[in-house]
Design a protein around this motif. Structure first.
Motif, short mmCIF file in Angstrom:
data_model
loop_
_atom_site.label_atom_id
_atom_site.label_comp_id
_atom_site.label_asym_id
_atom_site.label_seq_id
_atom_site.Cartn_x
_atom_site.Cartn_y
_atom_site.Cartn_z
N THR A 16 30.02 -15.87 26.98
CA THR A 16 28.81 -16.07 25.75
C THR A 16 29.33 -15.21 24.75
O THR A 16 29.12 -15.57 23.60
CB THR A 16 27.66 -15.93 26.37
N SER A 20 30.18 -15.98 20.96
CA SER A 20 29.57 -15.66 19.89
C SER A 20 29.96 -14.58 18.75
O SER A 20 29.71 -14.49 17.65
CB SER A 20 27.89 -14.96 20.42
N SER A 23 32.10 -15.94 15.96
CA SER A 23 31.50 -16.18 14.48
C SER A 23 30.76 -15.21 13.69
O SER A 23 31.10 -14.87 12.81
CB SER A 23 30.52 -17.51 14.81
N THR A 24 30.25 -14.12 14.55
CA THR A 24 29.62 -13.18 13.78
C THR A 24 30.69 -12.21 13.16
O THR A 24 30.54 -11.50 12.07
CB THR A 24 28.71 -12.18 14.76
N ASN A 55 30.19 -28.00 16.86
CA ASN A 55 29.61 -27.55 17.84
C ASN A 55 28.28 -28.35 18.28
O ASN A 55 27.89 -28.70 19.29
CB ASN A 55 29.46 -25.92 17.56
N LEU A 113 29.19 -24.08 26.42
CA LEU A 113 27.69 -23.67 26.17
C LEU A 113 26.93 -24.75 27.10
O LEU A 113 26.08 -24.29 27.84
CB LEU A 113 27.48 -23.58 24.99
N PHE A 140 24.31 -12.94 23.38
CA PHE A 140 24.26 -13.60 22.17
C PHE A 140 23.66 -12.47 21.03
O PHE A 140 24.10 -12.37 19.94
CB PHE A 140 23.02 -14.81 21.86
N SER A 141 22.60 -11.92 21.53
CA SER A 141 22.10 -10.76 20.61
C SER A 141 23.04 -9.52 20.68
O SER A 141 23.12 -8.89 19.46
CB SER A 141 20.62 -9.95 21.33
N ALA A 143 26.27 -9.81 20.75
CA ALA A 143 27.25 -10.38 19.86
C ALA A 143 26.72 -10.15 18.17
O ALA A 143 27.58 -9.65 17.32
CB ALA A 143 27.76 -11.41 19.89
N GLN A 144 25.54 -10.65 18.01
CA GLN A 144 24.92 -10.28 16.70
C GLN A 144 24.96 -8.95 16.22
O GLN A 144 25.06 -8.53 15.12
CB GLN A 144 23.54 -10.85 16.66
N GLY A 147 29.17 -7.73 16.30
CA GLY A 147 29.93 -8.69 15.55
C GLY A 147 30.38 -7.95 14.13
O GLY A 147 31.44 -8.06 13.79
N SER A 403 19.74 -25.19 17.73
CA SER A 403 20.57 -24.91 16.49
C SER A 403 20.17 -25.39 15.22
O SER A 403 20.30 -25.00 14.08
CB SER A 403 22.03 -25.75 16.86
#
Length: 489
Positions: A16, A20, A23-24, A55, A113, A140-141, A143-144, A147, A403
């Protein structure tokens, strides 16, 4: 709980984070890519858009396939597609190849996913699922948070191509680890492979039209023929899709058609409460660059507190729920988000003349914490009652709605931020040129932000109200064998 469950969780978490980050990290490198490939920034921006569209549009189909095939092989296949496209992306020589490969990569990510949560549903029974979901969603967080900084560092030192090349060895390591960890995964009974071809095609077309129009709107304007045509086409196809779903034997939207009220409440609550999560980050980045005149790196420093709050919230959500109860914790989390939005509203009221950066940071942190706690509890409540053989298709519907929610919230942030100013002022604001703004322009931007924050607060309150109607944890129709909540399947 099956042996090696935490190895499975670690594999899912690592995959994950890698997906992620792709993209970030890329968002910060678009100007460098455009210069290297002799393309416009808008052209290279389709590398992000192509991934998002493929996606989201393929998620429902992959969910149906996941319920009819070996989900271990599908997880590995998705990771394999992602790895191969990452290697190829580091070698591209033109924008068309970049966009096509990113589109293929989006499909590979969907294969992975749509299986990630269904794998966790099999491995972590009952209340243990909440703990696993917190760790999974924290990926996900993280990566945010990491990233943009990692993307800027790699791009500035060794070049943007290494954003893709660096992920290849990590993906290969994850593939090897996943092959071993998932080998011990208990396999639930699989449904016969039945794919709703017309339903999937129609759903994909609706999503491409609507999300494509929303993506184009900030650049072209909401009255552009392409934008209006995409929105109108998507909306007109919705009743056609619904009619087809009532006629076909195995509808892709079956989880929605067959849903009980608790399941529907869970989906709606997640759609509403989670909507500010990305929109508020986009709006904050614009605020600091377009009105406060900070650099992109300085703006990223302010914005990362929201992602940090998301990460912490996701990790502590299950512990709080076990102490205070899921419903009470979920409502408290939504309340924290509303307080954060109110603090942000007070912060933006100062405009550029009386900056309240400290309050802005606190507001972002509270919104991040609130949505960070709410989201994993919502997801685990939705998925806990799902029969394992239906987990892929149910989760695909959930992810698709999520999404769409994030895309709509992002579009709202971009549109409402400049709704009360003229096109020249809007362009100066979005380009990070606050010196060109008049006092009236600043007042208009402040008013736009207050409307945006008020809208987000209304959505969160509505989501909390939907959650409060649940007497028991959100559930989905059980398998025909009559699974009992909280029991290993």
């Amino acid at each position: 709980m099956p042996a090696g469950a935490y190895h499975v969780l670690a594999v899912v978490f690592l995959a994950t984070v890698v997906i992620s980050l792709s993209s970030t990290m890329l968002t910060i490198a678009l100007p460098s890519i455009a210069a290297d490939l002799d393309a416009t920034a808008a052209g290279t921006g389709w590398a992000l858009t192509a991934y998002l569209l493929t996606n989201t549009a393929s998620m429902l189909a992959m969910g149906q396939v996941a319920d009819g095939v070996d989900r271990r092989r599908m997880f590995l296949a998705g990771l394999g597609v992602f790895t191969l496209t990452s290697a190829a992306l580091g070698l591209v020589q033109g924008v068309p190849a970049l966009v096509v490969l990113r589109g293929v990569q989006g499909i590979g990510a969907a294969m992975l996913l749509c299986n990630a949560v269904s794998v966790l549903v099999v491995v972590f029974p009952g209340r243990l699922l909440g703990r696993a979901m917190g760790v999974y969603l924290a990926g996900f967080s993280i990566a945010q948070v990491a990233g943009p900084a990692a993307g800027g560092l790699v791009t500035a030192t060794v070049g943007w191509r290494y954003l893709f090349a660096c992920s290849v060895p990590i993906c290969l390591l994850t593939l090897v680890w996943a092959h071993r960890a998932l080998g011990r995964l208990p396999q639930p009974p699989r449904e016969r492979l039945r794919v709703d071809v017309p339903g999937n095609l129609l759903a994909a077309l609706v999503l491409v039209l609507v999300l494509g129009a929303i993506t184009l709107a900030p650049d072209r304007g909401w009255v552009d023929p392409w934008v209006l045509g995409g929105l109108a086409g998507g909306l007109l196809l919705l009743p056609v899709l619904w009619r087809v779903q009532r006629l076909v034997p195995h509808p892709v939207l079956g989880p929605v058609l067959e849903a009980d009220r608790a399941f529907a409440r869970g989906l709606l609550a997640g759609f509403l409460v989670s909507s500010p999560r990305l929109g508020i980050v986009v709006a904050a980045g614009l605020w600091f660059q377009g009105l406060r005149g900070t650099t992109a790196l300085e703006a990223a420093g302010h914005v990362t507190v929201a992602a940090a709050g998301l990460t912490v919230g996701a990790l502590v959500a299950d512990r709080l729920a076990r102490r205070r109860g899921e419903l009470r914790t979920s409502l408290a989390a939504a309340a924290v988000s509303v307080v954060g939005l109110a603090v942000l509203g007070w912060a933006v009221a100062g405009g550029a003349a009386a900056p309240r950066d400290g309050a802005f940071t606190v507001g972002l942190l509270l919104v991040g914490l609130g949505t960070g706690v709410f989201h994993p509890l919502n997801v685990s409540a939705i998925m806990r009652g799902v029969a394992p053989e239906r987990a892929g298709s149910v989760n695909a519907v959930r992810v698709t709605l999520q999404s769409t929610s994030l895309a709509l919230a992002t579009a709202a942030a971009l549109a409402l931020a400049v709704v009360f100013v003229g096109p020249e002022a809007a362009e100066s604001f979005v380009s990070g040129e606050p010196a060109s703004l008049s006092p009236a322009d600043v007042d208009g931007i402040v008013a736009g932000y207050q409307v945006l924050l008020g809208l987000f607060a209304v959505l969160v309150v509505a989501g909390a109200a939907v959650t409060a109607t649940a007497v028991t944890a959100t559930a989905h129709p059980r398998s025909r064998a009559g699974d009992q909540e909280g029991q290993p399947r």
